[in-house]
Design a protein around this motif. Structure first.
Motif, mmCIF file in Angstrom:
data_model
loop_
_atom_site.group_PDB
_atom_site.id
_atom_site.type_symbol
_atom_site.label_atom_id
_atom_site.label_comp_id
_atom_site.label_asym_id
_atom_site.label_seq_id
_atom_site.Cartn_x
_atom_site.Cartn_y
_atom_site.Cartn_z
ATOM 1 N N LYS A 1 49.328 -40.680 -40.887
ATOM 2 C CA LYS A 1 49.792 -41.867 -41.561
ATOM 3 C C LYS A 1 48.507 -42.572 -42.338
ATOM 4 C CE LYS A 1 49.868 -45.120 -37.704
ATOM 5 N NZ LYS A 1 50.682 -46.184 -37.101
ATOM 6 N N THR A 2 48.595 -42.864 -43.260
ATOM 7 C CA THR A 2 47.424 -43.665 -44.230
ATOM 8 C C THR A 2 47.691 -45.103 -44.186
ATOM 9 O OG1 THR A 2 47.520 -41.770 -45.651
ATOM 10 C CG2 THR A 2 46.313 -43.762 -46.397
ATOM 11 N N GLU A 3 46.792 -45.861 -43.776
ATOM 12 C CA GLU A 3 46.565 -47.190 -43.745
ATOM 13 C C GLU A 3 45.675 -47.686 -44.868
ATOM 14 O OE1 GLU A 3 45.890 -48.801 -39.873
ATOM 15 O OE2 GLU A 3 47.630 -47.718 -38.933
ATOM 16 N N THR B 1 30.697 -42.223 -44.198
ATOM 17 C CA THR B 1 31.893 -42.070 -43.783
ATOM 18 C C THR B 1 32.078 -41.920 -42.507
ATOM 19 O OG1 THR B 1 31.560 -39.632 -44.043
ATOM 20 C CG2 THR B 1 32.586 -41.121 -46.087
ATOM 21 N N PHE B 2 33.110 -41.859 -41.624
ATOM 22 C CA PHE B 2 33.229 -41.826 -40.322
ATOM 23 C C PHE B 2 34.752 -41.365 -39.895
ATOM 24 C CE2 PHE B 2 34.153 -46.376 -41.363
ATOM 25 C CZ PHE B 2 35.442 -46.376 -40.693
ATOM 26 N N THR B 3 34.614 -40.689 -38.441
ATOM 27 C CA THR B 3 35.692 -40.480 -37.922
ATOM 28 C C THR B 3 35.475 -40.905 -36.390
ATOM 29 O OG1 THR B 3 36.096 -38.183 -38.985
ATOM 30 C CG2 THR B 3 37.075 -38.345 -36.887
ATOM 31 N N LYS C 1 41.201 -46.339 -47.973
ATOM 32 C CA LYS C 1 42.368 -45.560 -47.185
ATOM 33 C C LYS C 1 41.990 -45.149 -46.083
ATOM 34 C CE LYS C 1 45.065 -44.118 -51.106
ATOM 35 N NZ LYS C 1 45.772 -42.729 -52.093
ATOM 36 N N VAL C 2 42.420 -45.229 -44.785
ATOM 37 C CA VAL C 2 42.029 -44.678 -43.580
ATOM 38 C C VAL C 2 43.285 -43.728 -42.775
ATOM 39 C CG1 VAL C 2 41.375 -45.339 -41.249
ATOM 40 C CG2 VAL C 2 40.509 -46.833 -43.180
ATOM 41 N N THR C 3 42.894 -42.503 -42.576
ATOM 42 C CA THR C 3 43.830 -41.836 -41.935
ATOM 43 C C THR C 3 44.102 -41.973 -40.538
ATOM 44 O OG1 THR C 3 43.579 -40.230 -43.908
ATOM 45 C CG2 THR C 3 44.620 -39.250 -42.122
ATOM 46 N N VAL C 4 45.160 -41.915 -39.912
ATOM 47 C CA VAL C 4 45.398 -42.175 -38.185
ATOM 48 C C VAL C 4 46.238 -41.233 -37.932
ATOM 49 C CG1 VAL C 4 46.133 -43.699 -36.696
ATOM 50 C CG2 VAL C 4 44.945 -44.736 -38.700
ATOM 51 N N ILE D 1 40.818 -41.827 -36.078
ATOM 52 C CA ILE D 1 40.890 -42.759 -37.416
ATOM 53 C C ILE D 1 39.698 -42.175 -38.055
ATOM 54 C CG2 ILE D 1 40.628 -44.940 -38.217
ATOM 55 C CD1 ILE D 1 40.892 -44.605 -34.573
ATOM 56 N N ASN D 2 40.192 -41.771 -39.507
ATOM 57 C CA ASN D 2 39.263 -40.946 -40.349
ATOM 58 C C ASN D 2 39.093 -41.793 -41.546
ATOM 59 O OD1 ASN D 2 37.758 -38.774 -41.424
ATOM 60 N ND2 ASN D 2 39.151 -37.595 -40.322
ATOM 61 N N PHE D 3 37.967 -41.915 -42.024
ATOM 62 C CA PHE D 3 37.495 -42.518 -43.159
ATOM 63 C C PHE D 3 36.704 -41.468 -43.982
ATOM 64 C CE2 PHE D 3 34.649 -45.530 -45.571
ATOM 65 C CZ PHE D 3 35.242 -45.736 -46.686
ATOM 66 N N ASP D 4 37.311 -40.961 -44.991
ATOM 67 C CA ASP D 4 36.596 -40.057 -45.845
ATOM 68 C C ASP D 4 35.838 -38.629 -45.277
ATOM 69 O OD1 ASP D 4 37.597 -41.337 -47.987
ATOM 70 O OD2 ASP D 4 35.848 -42.420 -48.707
#
Length: 386
Positions: free
Chosen positions: A128-130, A91-93, A136-139, A107-110
């Motif tokens: 917002k979720t893309e 996972t990554f931020t 799902k990636v949270t921005v 940008i957050n992935f899990d």
């Protein structure tokens, strides 16, 4: 952006593991600052490799001006999926800050959500979720000002104490509250905040770390500039010009070298007072001069300073407990955010190796080695010869 982005990170390895399964990497350039935190699935060697690979891909592509969308597609498309848990192997931020506008984007992935504090108070960012490659990636976005703090954590901090000191782990809200309390009681910098959170994480695990735990923090504060003047200029007629540049510099001022010190002292109409108690067997004492924060000998002191920097891995907390000229010089260097080296190129025959050509200066070689070490640690360094 006139303020400085003070970045610091620290990790705890899962118990009985030599390598951390989390990885942090950051890079600063003229346009932007990029921070990446990756958490590899599991722990140990495999997790470390996956997290390292993820951070390297992201940083490399972003530095090549590839769009964030393409970077995320590449990373998600590259990472394998765990067939048992049906989740990505890392996972990554990502946090990016534009230098001119102070605008940041996370940008957050899990990973757990980023922590954002304005003037010491938690601010919950609108997100917002893309959907990217069915993931799902949270921005989140915002603007940074002096005194703001951004932090990214891995799951190991979020769930610290799970099933031990706390039923459900430390939790995001409690971590935020802990940081808010730090703004009331401690000096504001990233090191203090990160160290405190990691110390509490260690305590909640009772020393037996259940999962790799990493915290990277970014604190916005006034920059701490440093100017180091070392070596007399080739053209003696330029002495006055460079001394005035040093004295007018808005920041800490350091002189390395007896001849250089005397040039400044003569301009000021002062004398340099030696502090004999700072003398060591292999190092001359420091001097005191009005208007200058530190005066040291040149070649021997700088050579020893480079040795100390390597031994402490550029960590000011690991400096030797010895108040000599080299330790003081290293402390000034590590406390600075930006450094300007003004290097005179007049050769001192006393130090010059007779086997080397006259145009190869020992001082110049030492300075270039020092600058290389500092730039590798993301220090902002300007090197100017005179």
């Amino acid at each position: 952006m006139d303020n400085f982005l003070d970045i610091y990170n620290l990790s705890l390895n899962k118990k009985e593991e030599e390598l951390c399964g989390d990885k942090v990497k950051f890079c600063k350039n003229e346009k932007k600052t990029t921070i990446v935190l990756s958490d590899g699935l599991g722990s140990g060697v495999k997790a470390n490799i996956l997290a390292t690979l993820t951070t390297e891909i992201i940083i490399t592509m972003l530095n090549a001006d590839v769009s964030i969308e393409e970077v995320i597609k590449t990373v998600i498309g590259t990472l394998p999926i765990c067939q048992v848990r049906k989740i990505a192997y890392a996972t990554f931020t990502i946090i990016q800050i534009e230098r001119e506008t102070n605008k940041f984007k996370s940008i957050n992935f899990d990973n757990p959500p980023v922590l954002y504090f304005k003037q010491g108070k938690l601010v919950k960012l609108e997100t917002k979720t893309e959907q990217i490659l069915d993931k799902k990636v949270t921005v989140a976005e915002g603007y940074l000002e002096n005194g703001d703090f951004l932090g990214a954590i891995s799951d190991g901090i979020l769930y610290a104490g799970l099933g031990q000191t706390l039923n459900f782990g430390w939790g995001w809200e409690s971590i935020a509250k802990h940081i808010e309390e730090l703004f009331v009681s401690q000096v504001h910098n990233s090191r203090n905040i990160v160290n405190s959170v990691i110390k509490e994480t260690h305590s909640l695990y009772r020393g037996k770390i259940g999962d790799d735990a990493t915290f990277v923090g970014l604190y916005v504060r006034k920059t701490n500039p440093l100017m180091i003047f070392t070596g007399p200029p080739i053209d003696k007629n330029k002495d006055r010009e460079y001394v005035e540049r040093l004295l007018k510099f808005e920041g800490r001022k350091v002189i390395c070298g007896g001849t250089t010190g005397n040039i400044v002292a003569n301009y000021l109409g002062e004398t340099i007072d030696m502090e004999i108690e700072t003398m060591r067997k292999d190092l001359p004492p420091i001097g005191k001069l009005k208007g200058i924060d530190l005066v040291t000998e040149g070649i021997l002191t700088m050579s020893k300073a480079i040795e100390i920097l390597k031994q402490c891995h550029c960590d000011i907390a690991r400096l030797p407990d010895d108040n000599n000229g080299s330790v003081m010089l290293v402390r000034e260097i590590l406390s600075a955010d930006s450094l300007l080296f003004l290097v005179g190129q007049k050769i001192n025959d006393f130090y010059q190796n007779p086997l080397l050509p006259k145009n190869i200066s020992i001082r110049r070689n030492l300075i270039e080695e020092l600058v290389k070490i500092l730039r590798e640690k993301q220090k902002e360094v300007i090197l100017e010869y005179c």
